[in-house]
Design a protein around this motif. Sequence first.
Motif, mmCIF file in Angstrom:
data_model
loop_
_atom_site.group_PDB
_atom_site.id
_atom_site.type_symbol
_atom_site.label_atom_id
_atom_site.label_comp_id
_atom_site.label_asym_id
_atom_site.label_seq_id
_atom_site.Cartn_x
_atom_site.Cartn_y
_atom_site.Cartn_z
ATOM 1 N N LYS A 23 0.826 -1.198 0.000
ATOM 2 C CA LYS A 23 0.000 0.000 0.000
ATOM 3 C C LYS A 23 0.872 1.264 0.000
ATOM 4 O O LYS A 23 0.609 2.223 -0.738
ATOM 5 C CB LYS A 23 -0.915 -0.012 1.218
ATOM 6 C CG LYS A 23 -1.921 1.106 1.246
ATOM 7 C CD LYS A 23 -2.830 0.977 2.456
ATOM 8 C CE LYS A 23 -3.801 2.149 2.500
ATOM 9 N NZ LYS A 23 -4.629 2.115 3.689
ATOM 10 N N GLN A 27 1.105 3.967 -2.945
ATOM 11 C CA GLN A 27 0.844 5.375 -2.648
ATOM 12 C C GLN A 27 2.008 6.258 -3.106
ATOM 13 O O GLN A 27 1.804 7.329 -3.677
ATOM 14 C CB GLN A 27 0.599 5.542 -1.146
ATOM 15 C CG GLN A 27 0.097 6.908 -0.766
ATOM 16 C CD GLN A 27 -0.195 7.010 0.718
ATOM 17 O OE1 GLN A 27 0.066 6.087 1.480
ATOM 18 N NE2 GLN A 27 -0.734 8.145 1.120
ATOM 19 N N HIS A 30 1.823 6.555 -6.818
ATOM 20 C CA HIS A 30 0.741 7.447 -7.209
ATOM 21 C C HIS A 30 1.148 8.918 -7.011
ATOM 22 O O HIS A 30 0.917 9.759 -7.890
ATOM 23 C CB HIS A 30 -0.510 7.124 -6.386
ATOM 24 C CG HIS A 30 -1.695 7.964 -6.734
ATOM 25 N ND1 HIS A 30 -2.325 7.893 -7.954
ATOM 26 C CD2 HIS A 30 -2.365 8.918 -6.025
ATOM 27 C CE1 HIS A 30 -3.319 8.764 -7.983
ATOM 28 N NE2 HIS A 30 -3.370 9.383 -6.806
ATOM 29 N N GLU A 31 1.745 9.226 -5.887
ATOM 30 C CA GLU A 31 2.197 10.595 -5.626
ATOM 31 C C GLU A 31 3.257 11.034 -6.629
ATOM 32 O O GLU A 31 3.276 12.176 -7.070
ATOM 33 C CB GLU A 31 2.734 10.719 -4.196
ATOM 34 C CG GLU A 31 1.651 10.684 -3.149
ATOM 35 C CD GLU A 31 2.203 10.694 -1.743
ATOM 36 O OE1 GLU A 31 3.448 10.739 -1.587
ATOM 37 O OE2 GLU A 31 1.402 10.650 -0.805
#
Length: 178
Positions: A23, A27, A30-31
């Motif tokens: 996760k 994340q 994605h950032e």
Amino acid sequence: MVKNALQAQLLKAGLVDNKKAKKLTKQAHHEQRIGQSDEPAIKANIEKAQQEKLAKDQALNLEKQQQLEEKALKASIIQMIKHHKISNTEGDSVYQFIDEGKIKKVYIAQQVYNALVSGSLVIAKDQDQYAYLPKALAEKIDQKMQGFILMNNAEKNEQATDEEDPYAAYVIPDDLMW
């Protein structure tokens, strides 16, 4: 699966489980993608701001340059007036003219008075005083910058009279004393 050494160490120590590590990795990915997609827009905004600043600076520099040129032109005209003005003009004849909406009276020699009336001399502003200049120089000064020549009778003498004017034959002299 783990991409970074710190995550691997945390997994081995049991502080983080596999699910949480995935996760966090997702994340971070994605950032990173969002940051990269905004980066061109940010660069465009920065570039636009730099272009606007450059244009503003160029306009300010152009304005300052024009002010300097105008100041230099005024200084050269003042120097021309000081250099070419006629000296020893004091006398008993009174000459009146308008300066800044007020009637000014100067006492000058009869020869200077006659030259002013005929238009061969003009009155120019010499800072706080008045200077008497030849017509040719006054025309050059007037071409360069308006506002220095106060009285030029050569223009009045050259004006054509109206042919239908019933009083055209009666010329009013400029040197009429009341």
